[in-house]
Write an enzyme that holds these catalytic residues in place. Structure first.
Site, mmCIF file in Angstrom:
data_model
loop_
_atom_site.group_PDB
_atom_site.id
_atom_site.type_symbol
_atom_site.label_atom_id
_atom_site.label_comp_id
_atom_site.label_asym_id
_atom_site.label_seq_id
_atom_site.Cartn_x
_atom_site.Cartn_y
_atom_site.Cartn_z
ATOM 1 N N ASP A 298 -47.162 -23.982 31.499
ATOM 2 C CA ASP A 298 -46.593 -24.688 32.626
ATOM 3 C C ASP A 298 -47.672 -24.725 33.710
ATOM 4 O OD1 ASP A 298 -43.224 -24.650 34.047
ATOM 5 O OD2 ASP A 298 -44.955 -25.922 34.456
HETATM 6 C C1 GLC Z 1 -43.516 -27.815 36.908
HETATM 7 C C2 GLC Z 1 -42.347 -27.477 36.005
HETATM 8 C C3 GLC Z 1 -42.437 -28.079 34.638
HETATM 9 C C4 GLC Z 1 -43.161 -29.410 34.700
HETATM 10 C C5 GLC Z 1 -44.596 -29.138 35.122
HETATM 11 C C6 GLC Z 1 -45.412 -30.429 35.266
HETATM 12 O O1 GLC Z 1 -43.897 -26.689 37.638
HETATM 13 O O2 GLC Z 1 -42.060 -26.093 35.847
HETATM 14 O O3 GLC Z 1 -41.104 -28.194 34.136
HETATM 15 O O4 GLC Z 1 -43.135 -30.045 33.437
HETATM 16 O O5 GLC Z 1 -44.679 -28.396 36.322
HETATM 17 O O6 GLC Z 1 -44.928 -31.184 36.328
#
Ligand code: GLC
Length: 753
Positions: A298
């Site tokens: 993430d």
């Molecule tokens: C965010 C979220 C995740 C998302 C990623 C990209 O922090 O936790 O669900 O896909 O970043 O935006």
């Protein structure tokens, strides 16, 4: 076999395999592809290998998606140079076919090895056409609906140059204080597994090499929904049995449905952050399940290993996460910056790096990027496929099916089209609050406005008075007086209250899951007029309802319904469509009961009567939900017959069928979600008081009776035991066939060796 039955068989297979075993379809690349990948790998420098493991925000094209994440300081602004140097493997949260073509050209024409980029983004519940938030859509209890909306989202998003979506979010969430409840399918792993698989099938379509396919990425692996206190980005202190029996099944179902990527979560699991958790990312995901895709972190989750207190610094974080089984670093740039030297100094074995590169090259090959790198980069198609009538019609269908009628005293609903209506509350017009979180690219449609929808249904807008009355969290001077005056001049009041879009989703944990005070005050004042009142809740989680909101004669859970909010709600309010949704999250009486979910263990002193002391109880409220998991009403009534069992025992390798009749005792046709629950009375790991093991959404004409059956095999009775092995244990089981998790009369049977 009908399409519906085929899907039901798929779902049953998904549910059964969702809990155990090797991933149904593990192959990714064929022998020719493998040879090509090996030949390419042999030519790559360490920097180019680390580049393939690097995913960066597409700052140049971020646009509306720029708000999806916290701003990053250390970001390269010279993306094209980095791409040409082979130091980036993919970009995310940038959209647009023309811009994608230019970026891809830099990779496949200007770089040394011409490896195509992969473009990803958060397409959670629609791209330009926004569907209900996933929690709302799950209330339909129709995974095949979710498959269709995911397919429609993929059609639009792939036309904007995207290859990959960071969805479905499949976290099982049991604490409504957590803002991301909105993105999943609720508190039940069995239902969550069905929706996870359906959404993967929808995003992928018939062929993941096709231009309109969107590669799925079930997230957040794993147990993000178990964060303590519902506190965002917090820790998940859970036993492995809970990890395996509650939080992992939707992921397993997603992989069985063909998902080839997954995203590691921010949280730790019992002190080991998921992003560097070898037991999770390698022992379970790869060795036990046979997962052949790749794991992306993430957003800065590898960098956050330092804040977790798990990594000493950047190089340590890069080393620990890669060695644990993570493959692609999102945003931090740690792999690009540190892996070449970590390999040179021996801290990271080259074969570990090479295997991660293989995994990513396999997926890029598998989705056809080497054959067709400009896939999806066609501006003409992009202009052609957005917001098509069939897509908007699907958004309206999904919105209708997501609404849950919680209460309807005196059959106040459906309303008469001849009524004089006062529509009151901060959400009555069309704006981003109709679409909810993760809808950055949605375009505003007139149909989203509730005022427009109701005016259309009345046919005479002069009988509709619309008053905001207050803002989402603040009063408006004179707003209450205007609302009270409007109510006095109407036959019926429709209040729209609850959460703004920015109160739900990521980083939106709340201590009190209630409508803001300004709204509560507005409802109290309007209720004092004595006019019949319908409350439409706007929300991304279960809410605790109080006072006049709770006491309204009719209440509907309407979530964030997306592009067709207004017309879909009007369809239900005036009876063009009878509500068919059922809750997939339990509504508590008070916020303080959270985490609050139906499939809980009993404990040693369960409260059985209200006046018992020295029992599991709160002083202020009973343990009952205000509205239970599975609850939902419609414009008719149903009567359930007793459960009939095919026998009083199930042989060890046998099966047992439970049957009940359901009759429509009202004067209108209606849809009912017939639910099937079990309880294992005695087990070596205590089991939940109820577990959903089947459901069947049926339509009954007035007076019609249908017989609904559910069949159990021993595999349906298995759970993860003390030795982390899934087994069933002989003994007595209770079963219910009922309209919710708290209703119905149990019948029992014995499982015998
Ligand atoms: C965010 C979220 C995740 C998302 C990623 C990209 O922090 O936790 O669900 O896909 O970043 O935006």
């Amino acid at each position: 076999m009908s399409e519906m039955n085929r899907r039901r068989l798929l779902q049953a297979a998904a549910a059964a395999s969702a809990f155990a075993g090797v991933i149904a379809r593990a192959e990714v690349a064929n022998a020719d592809d493998e040879r090509a990948i090996e030949a390419l790998l042999a030519r790559m420098t360490l920097e180019e290998k680390a580049g393939q493991l690097t995913l960066l925000p597409d700052n140049a094209r971020a646009g509306a998606l720029a708000g999806a994440n916290p701003a990053q300081q250390n970001q390269t602004n010279d993306t094209l140079t980095e791409i040409r140097a082979g130091r980036i493997g993919g970009l995310f949260n940038g959209v647009g076919a023309a811009g994608g073509r230019a970026l891809q050209r830099a990779a496949v024409e200007d770089s040394r090895l011409k490896i195509p980029l992969i473009f990803g983004a958060d397409i959670i519940h629609g791209y330009q056409t926004i569907f209900p938030i996933p929690l709302g859509e799950a209330s339909s209890f129709e995974p095949e609906l979710a498959e269709r909306t995911a397919r429609a989202a993929a059609m639009e998003a792939s036309a904007a140059g995207l290859h990959w979506t960071f969805a479905p979010m499949v976290d099982v969430a049991r604490d409504q204080r957590w803002g991301r409840v909105a993105e999943g399918a609720g508190e039940d792993p069995y239902l969550g597994a069905h929706f996870a698989a359906a959404r993967v099938r929808g995003f992928h379509g018939r062929d993941i090499r096709a231009a309109d396919s969107l590669l799925a990425c079930p997230k957040h692996f794993a147990a993000y929904g178990a964060v303590a206190g519902g506190m965002e980005y917090s820790t998940a202190d859970i036993p492995e049995q809970t990890l395996r029996d509650v939080h992992l099944p939707p992921f397993k179902a997603a992989f069985d449905a063909g998902a080839l990527t997954t995203m590691s979560s921010f949280n730790d699991i019992a002190g080991v952050p998921a992003t560097a958790n070898h037991h999770l990312l390698t022992d379970i995901l790869r060795d036990e399940w046979g997962f052949r895709g790749f794991v992306v972190s993430d957003y800065t989750a590898d960098e956050e290993l330092i804040a977790h207190g798990y990594a000493a610094d950047g190089p340590d974080a890069a080393r620990l996460s890669l060695l644990a089984g993570m493959d692609m670093s999102m945003t931090s740039g740690f792999y690009m910056r540190f892996l070449p030297d970590l390999v040179r100094n021996g801290a990271v074995p080259q074969h570990i790096l090479d295997e991660s590169v293989r995994r990513i090259l396999r997926i890029k090959t598998r989705i056809g990027l080497f054959d067709n790198p400009y896939r999806g980069c066609d501006p003409a198609r992009e202009r052609r496929v957005m917001g098509l009538r069939p897509t908007l019609a699907l958004a309206r269908e999904a919105a209708r099916k997501s609404v849950v009628l919680l209460k309807n005293e005196g059959d106040l609903l459906p309303l008469q089209r001849s009524a004089r209506v006062a529509l009151i509350g901060p959400f009555v017009a069309g704006d981003e609050n109709q679409e909810g979180p993760w809808a950055f690219l949605g375009t505003q449609h007139d149909a989203a406005s509730i005022a427009n929808g109701i005016a259309g249904a009345l046919g005479d807008a002069s009988r509709l008075t619309v008053v905001k009355g207050c803002n989402v969290e603040q009063p408006i001077a004179g707003g209450v007086d205007a609302a009270v005056a409007a109510a006095r001049g109407a036959d019926v009041v429709i209040m729209v209250v609850g959460e703004g879009a920015n109160m739900s989703g990521e980083a939106q944990s709340r201590v009190e899951i209630v409508a803001p005070q300004a709204q509560q005050d507005l409802v109290e004042a309007v209720a004092a007029t004595g006019k019949p009142m319908v409350v439409l809740l706007r929300h991304g989680r279960a809410l605790a309802l109080h006072g006049a909101v709770k006491n309204a004669r009719a209440i509907m859970a309407t979530w964030f319904l997306g592009s067709e909010t207004g017309v879909a709600l009007a369809d239900i309010l005036f009876g063009a469509y009878a509500p068919s949704g059922r809750l997939t999250v339990s509504f508590p009486q008070e916020s303080g009961q959270e985490p609050f979910f139906y499939n809980h263990r009993s404990g040693g002193r369960p409260q059985t009567t209200e006046d018992a002391e020295y029992k599991s109880r709160y002083r202020e409220v009973t343990n009952e939900p205000l509205f239970a998991f599975g609850h939902g009403l419609t414009y008719t009534k149903f009567e359930y017959g007793p459960v009939q069992l095919s026998g009083d025992a199930m042989a060890w390798d046998g099966e047992l069928t439970a049957t009940a009749t359901v009759r429509n005792t009202g004067s209108r046709a209606g849809e009912e979600v017939v639910q099937f629950y079990i309880h294992d009375r005695v087990a070596s790991i205590t089991q939940p008081v109820r577990k959903l093991k089947g459901y069947n959404k049926i339509t009954l004409a007035p007076g019609e009776t249908k017989t609904v059956s559910f069949t159990l095999k021993r595999a349906d009775l298995e759970f993860t035991g003390p030795e982390m092995v899934r087994n069933a244990e002989p003994g007595t089981f209770d079963v219910w066939i009922s309209p919710s998790a708290v209703t119905g009369e149990a019948k029992s049977f014995e499982l015998r060796r």
